[in-house]
Design an enzyme around this catalytic site. Structure first.
Site, short mmCIF file in Angstrom:
data_model
loop_
_atom_site.label_atom_id
_atom_site.label_comp_id
_atom_site.label_asym_id
_atom_site.label_seq_id
_atom_site.Cartn_x
_atom_site.Cartn_y
_atom_site.Cartn_z
N GLU A 42 -5.35 -8.31 -0.24
CA GLU A 42 -6.24 -8.16 0.92
C GLU A 42 -7.63 -8.11 0.64
O GLU A 42 -8.03 -6.85 -0.06
CB GLU A 42 -5.63 -6.85 1.48
N GLU A 72 0.72 -1.24 -0.08
CA GLU A 72 0.03 0.12 0.09
C GLU A 72 0.79 1.32 -0.06
O GLU A 72 0.47 1.92 0.98
CB GLU A 72 -0.92 -0.20 0.94
N TYR A 74 -11.51 -3.46 1.66
CA TYR A 74 -12.23 -3.73 3.01
C TYR A 74 -13.81 -3.15 2.90
O TYR A 74 -13.84 -2.00 2.23
CB TYR A 74 -11.63 -3.30 4.06
O1 AHR Z 1 -4.91 -5.77 7.14
C1 AHR Z 1 -4.84 -4.54 8.00
C2 AHR Z 1 -4.31 -3.71 7.19
O2 AHR Z 1 -4.89 -3.36 6.25
C3 AHR Z 1 -2.88 -4.03 6.49
O3 AHR Z 1 -1.71 -3.71 7.46
C4 AHR Z 1 -2.77 -2.75 5.49
O4 AHR Z 1 -2.00 -3.23 4.33
C5 AHR Z 1 -4.29 -2.60 4.98
O5 AHR Z 1 -4.34 -1.18 5.23
#
Ligand code: AHR
Length: 493
Positions: A291, A173, A244
């Site tokens: 992720e 990131e 996410y």
């Molecule tokens: O998974 C948690 C965090 O989310 C990780 O450290 C980062 O890569 C992302 O922002």
């Protein structure tokens, strides 16, 4: 009752699902490592200090690779702190998560753990405080057979055989202001390309993953992806993306998250293909969605400088598991481009497995859809022709059903995963007649009236899938995630 009409034809094949679509992630963060996978003194710990109960749950998930050691942690991590005699390893401040890192576990221990968990390591090199030379040194330590400074050090540390780690993430990131030593797109593009050159000269058999946008909400998205790819396209093997989701208060919008993920994947893919055209390249760059998960990011509370604090331990609800399952379906439908996907993360930290220090390890609600996807979502993706009602959500006009189908010709089975986001039952009229001899043998369903219900240490089985009796018609219950298994003979109960 509302209806959805589905046609699955044996000849509408899309691609073979890459096993690495079922990968995960362990970061030095909170209790992922310490009291997660590693807890000497725990009643189930083995001679290396790894928790046996956690290993068993991880093995059940059949995870292809586990990304390590970060995450945001990576950008301040000196990998040499985690090798050699444990009593001589330094304790360090982890500036990413405001914790203290004891360094008891490092790459050698993690490699050992991964072998016990029947998985592979997907390693990551630091592009924040780390240099391209550091990245090359780590790779030489891990993969070079011997006779050089770094490889001989590995042998001296008790690991004669090289680890042979194939997949390497080049930073994490790097577009984010939260990253230790954030870079601009062209700075990162240059640095990553030079690191990859060193790494591939050291071991030409490896594959590398460059950092794409960390989310579509970044102001630099998708320009970041274009610029970094213009620097790295000929050298990198995958473009990484992260995403996410959290419930902002509207269940329908939350359930429709898969539709947002779908659009994110398409935009990033188009950006990569634009660079392919600019470069007149023959190579099509696959994505590493390294992720993805539901994460209540707005609720993070960090503790200052504690070792293995209980942070980011989201306790997932049934609703979260439905959303999560919908995202998994979208990953399968896009697995012609998404070759790697890492559920972030694996233990304690936003994870399907949750442990007590010295106590139990339980399955969170999201464990179940991942386990079923990983078990039954391998084979050839069949492109579905699905006609179903749509509804307007924050992510646009969204189908009420998100569905994918995977055919395993060897096992002679067709598995259909379907999320119904409607607040009512939906009749699924499925035509699978081209799959001669296969009929619906099992309907597994994750649903319930209390969508806020979670699994806890006191009630670890509050949420789990149930079997629905096979009838003439397939009904998807309201707000439900389903697996329909078509086999040549009914599956034994
Ligand atoms: O998974 C948690 C965090 O989310 C990780 O450290 C980062 O890569 C992302 O922002």
């Amino acid at each position: 009752m509302k209806k959805a009409k589905l046609l699955l034809d044996k000849s509408f094949t899309q691609n073979a699902v890459d096993d690495r679509l079922y990968s995960s992630f362990i970061e030095h963060l909170g209790r992922a490592v310490y009291s997660g996978i590693y807890e000497p003194g725990h009643p189930t710990a083995d001679g290396d200090g790894f928790r046996g109960d956690v290993l068993e749950l991880v093995r059940e998930l059949n995870v292809a690779m586990v990304r390590y050691p970060g995450g945001n942690f990576l950008s301040g991590y000196n990998w040499t702190d985690g090798i050699g005699p444990a009593d001589r390893r330094p304790k360090r401040l982890d500036l990413a998560w405001r914790s203290t890192e004891p360094n008891t576990v490092g790459i050698d221990e993690f490699f050992k753990w991964a072998a016990k968990a029947n998985t592979q390591v997907m390693a990551a090199v630091n592009m924040g405080t780390g240099t391209p030379a550091d990245a090359g040194a780590m790779l030489e330590y891990c993969n070079h057979p011997g006779g050089t400074y770094w490889s001989d050090l590995r042998v001296l540390n008790g690991h004669r055989k090289p680890h042979g780690i194939k997949t390497w993430c080049v930073g994490n990131e790097m577009d984010g202001p939260w990253q230790i030593c954030q870079l601009s797109a062209s700075e990162y593009g240059n640095k990553a390309r030079e690191a990859i050159k060193i790494m591939k000269w050291t071991d030409p058999s490896i594959e590398t993953v460059v950092c794409g946008s960390s989310s579509p909400h970044m102001p630099t998205y998708p320009e970041w992806d274009r610029i970094i790819l213009e620097h790295t396209y000929d050298h990198a093997d995958y473009l990484s993306i992260h995403r996410y989701y959290e419930n902002a208060g509207d269940d329908l919008n939350f359930l429709a998250s898969f539709h947002d993920m779908e659009q994110f994947i398409h935009t990033v893919t188009s950006t990569a293909d634009y660079v392919k055209a600019v470069k007149r390249s023959k190579k099509t760059l696959p994505l590493s969605f390294d992720e993805w998960n539901v994460w209540y990011q707005s609720q993070i509370k960090l503790e200052d400088w504690t070792e293995a604090p209980s942070i980011l331990e989201d306790n997932y609800s049934l609703l979260d598991a439905l959303v999560f399952g919908g995202l998994g379906i979208t990953l399968i439908n896009n697995s012609d481009r998404v070759k790697i996907a890492c559920l972030a993360q694996l233990v304690n930290v936003i994870a399907p497995i949750w442990t007590e220090r010295g106590g139990k390890a339980i399955k969170q609600t999201i464990y179940y859809p991942f386990e079923l996807l990983s078990r039954y979502g391998r084979g050839t993706v069949i492109r579905p022709a699905l006609h179903c009602p749509k509804t307007e959500t924050a992510h646009g006009d969204t189908p009420l059903v998100n569905l994918c189908a995977v055919h395993d010709e060897n096992k002679g089975e067709l598995n259909v995963f379907a999320l119904n986001i409607a607040g009512e039952e939906l009749l699924l009229d499925a035509d699978v007649r081209s799959f001669e001899g296969l009929s619906l043998a099992e309907h597994i369903c994750l649903d319930g009236n209390e969508t806020g219900l979670t699994n806890t240490f006191a009630k670890p089985d509050a949420v789990k899938p149930r079997n629905i009796e096979i009838a003439n018609e397939v009904v998807l219950p309201k707000k439900s995630w389903n697996l329909l298994r078509f086999t040549s003979k009914p599956t034994a109960p």
